[in-house]
Design a protein around this motif. Structure first.
Motif, short mmCIF file in Angstrom:
data_model
loop_
_atom_site.label_atom_id
_atom_site.label_comp_id
_atom_site.label_asym_id
_atom_site.label_seq_id
_atom_site.Cartn_x
_atom_site.Cartn_y
_atom_site.Cartn_z
N VAL A 1 -5.46 -3.55 -18.62
CA VAL A 1 -4.89 -4.12 -17.69
C VAL A 1 -3.52 -3.06 -17.22
O VAL A 1 -2.81 -3.27 -18.12
N PRO A 2 -3.14 -2.55 -16.15
CA PRO A 2 -1.88 -1.99 -15.89
C PRO A 2 -0.81 -2.71 -16.58
O PRO A 2 -0.68 -3.84 -15.95
N VAL A 3 -0.05 -2.04 -17.00
CA VAL A 3 1.63 -2.62 -17.45
C VAL A 3 2.47 -2.77 -16.24
O VAL A 3 3.03 -3.69 -15.80
N LEU A 4 2.28 -1.64 -15.31
CA LEU A 4 2.90 -1.39 -14.20
C LEU A 4 2.38 -1.35 -12.76
O LEU A 4 1.34 -0.47 -12.88
N ASP A 5 2.73 -2.22 -11.92
CA ASP A 5 1.94 -1.92 -10.45
C ASP A 5 3.26 -1.44 -9.57
O ASP A 5 4.10 -2.20 -9.25
N VAL A 6 3.26 -0.30 -9.09
CA VAL A 6 4.07 0.41 -8.40
C VAL A 6 3.44 0.18 -6.83
O VAL A 6 2.34 0.64 -6.48
N VAL A 7 4.60 -0.59 -5.95
CA VAL A 7 3.80 -0.72 -4.49
C VAL A 7 4.49 0.17 -3.61
O VAL A 7 5.80 0.22 -3.73
N VAL A 8 3.78 0.74 -2.74
CA VAL A 8 4.70 1.78 -1.90
C VAL A 8 3.96 1.13 -0.23
O VAL A 8 3.14 1.30 0.13
N PRO A 9 5.16 0.49 0.15
CA PRO A 9 4.93 -0.14 1.34
C PRO A 9 5.00 0.94 2.54
O PRO A 9 5.55 1.69 2.60
N VAL A 10 4.06 0.76 3.55
CA VAL A 10 4.06 1.83 4.61
C VAL A 10 3.54 1.23 5.88
O VAL A 10 2.95 0.26 5.99
N TYR A 11 4.14 2.00 7.01
CA TYR A 11 3.90 1.66 8.41
C TYR A 11 3.81 3.05 9.11
O TYR A 11 4.93 3.63 9.34
N ASN A 12 2.65 3.02 9.50
CA ASN A 12 2.54 4.62 10.37
C ASN A 12 2.98 5.80 9.51
O ASN A 12 3.94 6.38 9.98
N GLU A 13 2.66 5.88 8.59
CA GLU A 13 3.07 6.79 7.62
C GLU A 13 1.93 8.04 7.09
O GLU A 13 1.80 8.58 6.09
N GLU A 14 1.15 8.43 8.27
CA GLU A 14 -0.03 9.10 7.84
C GLU A 14 0.45 10.67 7.44
O GLU A 14 -0.44 11.29 6.84
N LYS A 15 1.56 11.04 7.70
CA LYS A 15 2.08 12.42 7.27
C LYS A 15 2.57 12.36 6.03
O LYS A 15 2.02 13.36 5.03
N ILE B 1 -0.87 2.10 -8.57
CA ILE B 1 -0.30 2.49 -7.44
C ILE B 1 -0.98 1.63 -6.46
O ILE B 1 -2.15 1.87 -6.10
N THR B 2 -0.18 0.73 -5.65
CA THR B 2 -0.81 -0.08 -4.55
C THR B 2 -0.20 0.25 -3.44
O THR B 2 0.95 0.34 -3.12
N VAL B 3 -0.92 0.88 -2.26
CA VAL B 3 -0.54 1.27 -0.82
C VAL B 3 -0.56 0.06 0.09
O VAL B 3 -1.84 -0.33 0.01
N ALA B 4 0.71 -0.65 0.31
CA ALA B 4 0.72 -1.70 1.01
C ALA B 4 0.74 -1.18 2.54
O ALA B 4 1.68 -0.97 2.88
N ASP B 5 -0.27 -1.34 3.49
CA ASP B 5 -0.22 -0.93 4.68
C ASP B 5 0.21 -2.32 5.54
O ASP B 5 -0.56 -3.15 5.83
N ASN B 6 1.56 -2.01 6.27
CA ASN B 6 2.00 -2.94 7.04
C ASN B 6 1.66 -3.11 8.61
O ASN B 6 2.35 -2.66 9.57
N ALA B 7 0.12 -3.30 8.81
CA ALA B 7 -0.32 -3.03 10.31
C ALA B 7 0.00 -1.72 10.91
O ALA B 7 0.16 -1.75 12.00
N SER B 8 -0.36 -0.89 10.14
CA SER B 8 -0.14 0.51 10.84
C SER B 8 -1.16 0.76 11.82
O SER B 8 -2.42 0.41 11.88
N THR B 9 -0.62 1.54 13.06
CA THR B 9 -1.67 1.98 13.92
C THR B 9 -2.06 3.36 13.96
O THR B 9 -2.68 3.65 14.87
N ASP B 10 -1.68 4.02 13.31
CA ASP B 10 -2.24 5.51 13.20
C ASP B 10 -3.64 5.61 12.11
O ASP B 10 -3.94 4.77 11.93
N ALA B 11 -3.20 6.83 11.43
CA ALA B 11 -4.43 7.27 10.53
C ALA B 11 -4.19 6.72 9.09
O ALA B 11 -4.74 7.03 8.20
N THR B 12 -3.10 5.89 9.04
CA THR B 12 -2.53 5.56 7.68
C THR B 12 -3.71 4.91 6.71
O THR B 12 -3.83 5.11 5.75
N PRO B 13 -4.22 3.91 7.32
CA PRO B 13 -5.50 3.33 6.76
C PRO B 13 -6.39 4.31 6.20
O PRO B 13 -7.08 3.96 5.13
#
Length: 462
Positions: free
Chosen positions: A48-62, A85-97
């Motif tokens: 099980v990972p010792v570290l979980d790094v969250v990257v919050p994003v909103y419309n960050e497709e680039k 590494i956990t990508v947390a998508d805050n309801a993006s409306t572009d191609a981020t998902p």
């Protein structure tokens, strides 16, 4: 309430129970009590990972793909433990998902969480609450902070020395490249925090923080904000509860393409400062539930012949007493303009006594919340009556001896009488108004294995 719409993760192990009776997250599974801080051993790639790094994003497709690739490469080369590494998508409306889903499919240890509501705090609360990693972190997608600071950030949390860690752009040895406007706003905001909330940390809004999971488990339910103020509120509550915050000076380069709306964010932050400051002022936050719950604290050890907290209480009492005396003398001088010395003394002493009891209750004896406040004030008024008798008697004796004493003579007598009453006041407050709670251990607690078998139970854990 935020809901997680979908969870897609790349190849990787699932959580499992530990051999020591803990869950995979490292949290105690017995009785709801928090575990002792322990150094985390080096983990195998399948653990099980010792570290979980969250990257919050909103419309960050680039920016999302190069960010995750760079972060994943850095952790693979430099981090000595299993990570996620956990990508947390805050309801993006572009191609981020779609970008996030591809990354989760391609890279081991990358997962994608989709939320249908915006808010950085909401994303961190959701992911951190559900993570099985014992150390949780987050960073902004633009990677403005040099990744070489990541291991120094989380090392004190892994070792168990600290409870939270933050990157600081305002530390003396930080190296920062950004415009004067953002520099001014950042320093002004942190000045407001220091002056209004007595914050001791240097940089509340740097997008580079970490926290131990058992600390997050206790803190997150108390944090109300779901946006940009989430960081500040978390840190203020942690600091007020006496948790240990580690600061790391960072190398930081401003992102000129940042989508943060400065004015709106600053307005929301100021509203949050007002809300938290008001809650702290009225004792509405149950910070005693957080005080020293994490392991062996020397302040919890029973030492024969050493009264608990006596030195700290004496310092606090002296500070409060000095301020109360100045307040009392100012009130006496004001009241003396319209009434006689006895009435002026009684009125000034009554008002200052109420303020003195409230201040000693919170600052000297560490009693928070509204429970028992009325009883404490009533007992404080009894102590006030004793002080009134001493000071009034001194004034009466002065009047009998000199007939019409000068104002300076009255003040000198009052100061002497108050000094004589101070010792008695402290003893009464300590032994009667705010007596130390009995430190008996009649409850039976079940714990996991600990390296500190002689540690007593924290007095404020309930």
């Amino acid at each position: 309430m935020t809901t997680t719409d979908s969870l897609r993760s790349g190849p990787g192990p699932g959580p499992g129970p530990g051999a020591d009776g803990r869950s995979a997250s490292g949290r105690s599974t017995s009785g709801g009590h928090l575990p002792v801080r322990e150094h985390l051993p080096a983990a195998a790639p399948s653990a099980v990972p010792v570290l979980d790094v969250v990257v919050p994003v909103y419309n960050e497709e680039k920016d999302l793909r190069p960010c995750v690739l760079r972060l994943h490469d850095h952790l693979s080369r430099t981090f000595p433990y299993a990570f996620r590494i956990t990508v947390a998508d805050n309801a993006s409306t572009d191609a981020t998902p779609a970008v996030a889903a591809r990354l989760a499919a391609e890279l081991r240890g990358v997962q994608y969480v989709r939320l249908e509501e915006k808010g950085r705090g909401r994303a961190l609360r959701t992911v951190w609450s559900g993570s099985d990693a014992p150390v949780l972190a987050y960073m902004d997608v633009d990677l403005s902070t040099d990744l070489n600071a990541l291991l120094p950030l989380v090392a004190p949390l892994i070792s168990g020395h600290s409870d939270l860690a933050i990157g600081s752009r305002l530390a003396r040895s930080a190296r920062v490249v950004r415009g004067s406007k953002r520099e001014f706003i950042s320093r002004a905001y942190n000045f407001i925090l220091r002056s209004s909330l007595a914050a001791g940390f240097s940089d509340a809004q740097c997008g580079f923080k970490a926290i131990r999971s058992e600390v997050a488990e206790r803190l997150l339910p108390m944090v109300e904000d779901s946006g940009w103020f989430f960081d500040t509120e978390l840190l203020v509550l942690a600091e007020r509860a006496g948790l240990r915050i580690h600061e790391v000076p960072v190398d930081w380069i401003d992102d000129p393409d940042s989508t943060v709306h400065i004015v709106r964010t600053a307005t929301e932050d100021l509203k949050g400062v007002w809300r938290v400051g008001r809650a702290l002022a009225v004792g509405a936050l149950p910070l005693d539930r957080l005080a020293r719950p994490f392991g062996d604290d020397p302040r919890d050890r029973a030492l024969t012949g050493v009264p608990r907290g006596l030195a700290r209480q004496l310092v606090g009492f002296c500070v409060v007493g000095a301020l109360s005396t100045l307040f009392y003398l100012a009130l006496y001088s004001l009241f003396r303009l319209g009434v006689g010395p006895q009435l002026a003394n009684g009125g000034a002493l009554l008002v200052s006594a109420v303020a003195n009891t409230a201040a000693n209750r919170r600052l000297t004896f560490g009693v928070r919340g509204r429970s028992g406040a009325v009883r404490h004030q009533a007992q404080g008024l009894v102590v006030f009556a004793i002080g009134l008798a001493l000071t009034s008697g001194s004034l009466a004796a002065l009047g009998a001896a000199s007939g019409s004493p000068s104002h300076s003579a009255e003040l000198a007598v009052l100061i002497t009488a108050n000094l004589a009453a101070t010792v008695l006041r402290f003893l009464l407050l300590r032994a009667w108004v705010f007596p130390a709670r009995a430190h008996t251990h009649t409850h039976t607690h079940t714990h996991t294995q600990s390296n500190t078998p002689t540690c007593s139970e924290p007095e404020d854990l309930r």
